[in-house]
Scaffold this motif. Structure first.
Motif, PDB file in Angstrom:
ATOM      1  N   PRO A 146       0.833  -1.200   0.000  1.00  0.00           N
ATOM      2  CA  PRO A 146       0.000   0.000   0.000  1.00  0.00           C
ATOM      3  C   PRO A 146       0.883   1.272   0.000  1.00  0.00           C
ATOM      4  CG  PRO A 146      -0.457  -1.382   1.936  1.00  0.00           C
ATOM      5  CD  PRO A 146       0.579  -2.069   1.129  1.00  0.00           C
ATOM      6  N   GLU A 147       1.986   1.234   0.754  1.00  0.00           N
ATOM      7  CA  GLU A 147       2.921   2.365   0.771  1.00  0.00           C
ATOM      8  C   GLU A 147       3.329   2.721  -0.653  1.00  0.00           C
ATOM      9  OE1 GLU A 147       5.051   3.734   3.695  1.00  0.00           O
ATOM     10  OE2 GLU A 147       3.052   3.413   4.500  1.00  0.00           O
ATOM     11  N   ASP A 148       3.766   1.678  -1.351  1.00  0.00           N
ATOM     12  CA  ASP A 148       4.267   1.872  -2.706  1.00  0.00           C
ATOM     13  C   ASP A 148       3.207   2.425  -3.631  1.00  0.00           C
ATOM     14  OD1 ASP A 148       6.618  -0.881  -2.947  1.00  0.00           O
ATOM     15  OD2 ASP A 148       6.784   1.173  -2.201  1.00  0.00           O
ATOM     16  N   SER A 149       1.998   1.870  -3.510  1.00  0.00           N
ATOM     17  CA  SER A 149       0.982   2.287  -4.458  1.00  0.00           C
ATOM     18  C   SER A 149       0.552   3.726  -4.188  1.00  0.00           C
ATOM     19  CB  SER A 149      -0.215   1.335  -4.418  1.00  0.00           C
ATOM     20  OG  SER A 149      -1.002   1.600  -3.291  1.00  0.00           O
ATOM     21  N   SER A 150       0.587   4.154  -2.909  1.00  0.00           N
ATOM     22  CA  SER A 150       0.194   5.544  -2.666  1.00  0.00           C
ATOM     23  C   SER A 150       1.263   6.507  -3.187  1.00  0.00           C
ATOM     24  CB  SER A 150      -0.100   5.793  -1.185  1.00  0.00           C
ATOM     25  OG  SER A 150       1.081   5.708  -0.433  1.00  0.00           O
ATOM     26  N   ALA A 175       3.091   5.804  -5.796  1.00  0.00           N
ATOM     27  CA  ALA A 175       2.890   5.789  -7.235  1.00  0.00           C
ATOM     28  C   ALA A 175       1.733   6.711  -7.602  1.00  0.00           C
ATOM     29  CB  ALA A 175       2.599   4.369  -7.707  1.00  0.00           C
ATOM     30  N   TYR A 176       0.707   6.694  -6.767  1.00  0.00           N
ATOM     31  CA  TYR A 176      -0.443   7.554  -7.005  1.00  0.00           C
ATOM     32  C   TYR A 176      -0.018   9.018  -6.955  1.00  0.00           C
ATOM     33  CZ  TYR A 176      -4.829   9.962  -6.382  1.00  0.00           C
ATOM     34  OH  TYR A 176      -5.854  10.825  -6.522  1.00  0.00           O
ATOM     35  N   PHE A 177       0.794   9.338  -5.932  1.00  0.00           N
ATOM     36  CA  PHE A 177       1.290  10.703  -5.774  1.00  0.00           C
ATOM     37  C   PHE A 177       2.099  11.135  -6.995  1.00  0.00           C
ATOM     38  CE2 PHE A 177       4.480  13.764  -4.235  1.00  0.00           C
ATOM     39  CZ  PHE A 177       3.617  14.744  -3.775  1.00  0.00           C
ATOM     40  N   ASP A 178       2.965  10.237  -7.446  1.00  0.00           N
ATOM     41  CA  ASP A 178       3.783  10.526  -8.622  1.00  0.00           C
ATOM     42  C   ASP A 178       2.935  10.837  -9.845  1.00  0.00           C
ATOM     43  OD1 ASP A 178       6.217  10.424  -7.507  1.00  0.00           O
ATOM     44  OD2 ASP A 178       6.721   8.390  -8.152  1.00  0.00           O
ATOM     45  N   SER A 179       1.921  10.005 -10.063  1.00  0.00           N
ATOM     46  CA  SER A 179       1.128  10.220 -11.269  1.00  0.00           C
ATOM     47  C   SER A 179       0.260  11.468 -11.102  1.00  0.00           C
ATOM     48  CB  SER A 179       0.274   8.995 -11.593  1.00  0.00           C
ATOM     49  OG  SER A 179      -0.840   8.936 -10.749  1.00  0.00           O
ATOM     50  N   TYR A 180      -0.109  11.767  -9.857  1.00  0.00           N
ATOM     51  CA  TYR A 180      -0.860  12.996  -9.602  1.00  0.00           C
ATOM     52  C   TYR A 180      -0.005  14.212  -9.978  1.00  0.00           C
ATOM     53  CZ  TYR A 180      -3.083  16.808  -7.075  1.00  0.00           C
ATOM     54  OH  TYR A 180      -3.651  18.006  -6.741  1.00  0.00           O
TER      55      TYR A 180
END
Ligand code: C2E
Ligand code: CA
Ligand code: CA
Ligand code: CA
Length: 279
Positions: A1-5, A7-12
């Motif tokens: 979950p850490e990683d995916s959030s 990744a989410y931040f990066d794409s945001y």
């Protein structure tokens, strides 16, 4: 979950950056007369608290293109400032506002003022007041019907320079509004020497008013202080009758906000004028 959030931040962030770049591109295309971007103004009335009469309109810029849809000024003004497009854009806006003044005159609405928001970047330009004089001269507008709004936050730096510029503009007969008052602290003690005519009390003060006789609200103190130093007091973002009653009880001069009217397109603004200020 850490990683995916993450990744989410990066794409945001990537999307934000892409949008900014797209806005910059469409704005510069527009300024070169290319692309399908469109800049236009909406007009929000300023109304007397005694008698509910419209005395003027504030021009609020909008940008629209096929690719971007509607872009609000909170977003594109900042980008235009950063990408050195604001001065050109500001000229287009100022010309358009003068054009609205002419429409007001030709529709028999004499004495109705138009207020234009000015970025600090524009004001800092040496040739700003001359540019303004040129445009006013070319469109044959009456300078005493034009008001410029500068936000309190730009006073933090170069107070002397800015004050001198404001003085030059006032010598041309243009009135100056100090916008978003109460959101910066710098100018309070220099309000007397500042070359402005009007204090626009920020919406955050108005929305915190709890009742008609709310003694905890400092909005009343701000109004009295404005009057004490010879300034006109305007309340922005008035949404309820309760807020309006408080402002009347505390002697505020003018108000703006959804309670009176949201920003309107030109034709609707003229219509409202005919309804509120019948001749
Ligand atoms: P501002 O000068 O403080 O303008 C007031 C903003 O509050 C406007 O948002 C207006 O639509 C909104 N508003 C009016 N009444 C109410 C109300 O009762 N409730 C609420 N919640 N909002 C209300 P807008 O049009 O999105 O403009 C945002 C800001 O962008 C302006 O804040 C101004 O600082 C800047 N801006 C707008 N047009 C221009 C422009 O032509 N040039 C420059 N430099 N800045 C501009
Ligand atoms: Ca404003
Ligand atoms: Ca404001
Ligand atoms: Ca504001």
């Amino acid at each position: 979950p850490e990683d995916s959030s993450l990744a989410y931040f990066d794409s945001y962030m990537e999307n934000e950056l892409q949008r900014e770049e797209a806005i910059e591109e469409e704005l510069s295309k527009f300024l070169q007369g290319e692309g399908d971007g469109r800049l236009y103004l909406m007009f929000q009335p300023m109304v007397t608290l005694k008698g509910d009469r419209i005395t003027g309109f504030e021009a609020l810029a909008r940008f629209e293109s096929k690719a971007l849809g509607l872009v609000m000024p909170m977003e594109f003004i900042r980008i235009a400032e950063r990408k050195q497009l604001i001065c050109q854009l500001g000229e287009v806006i100022f010309r358009e506002a003068c054009e609205f003044l002419r429409i007001l005159e030709s529709s028999g609405n004499h004495g109705i003022k138009v207020a234009v928001n000015i970025s600090g970047v524009q004001l800092m330009r040496e040739c700003f007041s001359e540019g303004v004089r040129d445009i006013i001269g070319k469109c044959g507008a009456d300078p005493s019907m034009i008001e410029l709004e500068i936000t309190e936050s730009i006073l933090v730096s170069d107070f002397e320079v800015i004050n001198e510029r404001l003085g030059q503009l006032r010598n041309q007969g243009i009135r100056i509004h100090l916008d978003d008052f109460g959101t910066g602290y710098s100018s309070l003690h220099r309000l007397r020497e500042l070359q402005v005519d009007t204090l626009k009390i920020d919406r955050s003060f108005i929305s915190s008013i709890k009742g008609t006789d709310d003694n905890d609200s400092i909005t009343g103190d701000v109004i009295r202080m404005a009057h004490r130093v010879g300034l006109v007091a305007v309340a922005e973002g008035v949404e309820t009758d309760l807020q309006k009653d408080y402002l009347i009880a505390n002697g505020c001069d003018y108000y703006q906000g959804y309670l009176a009217s949201p920003p309107l397109e030109k034709a609707k603004a003229i219509e409202l004028l005919a309804r509120i200020n019948p001749k």
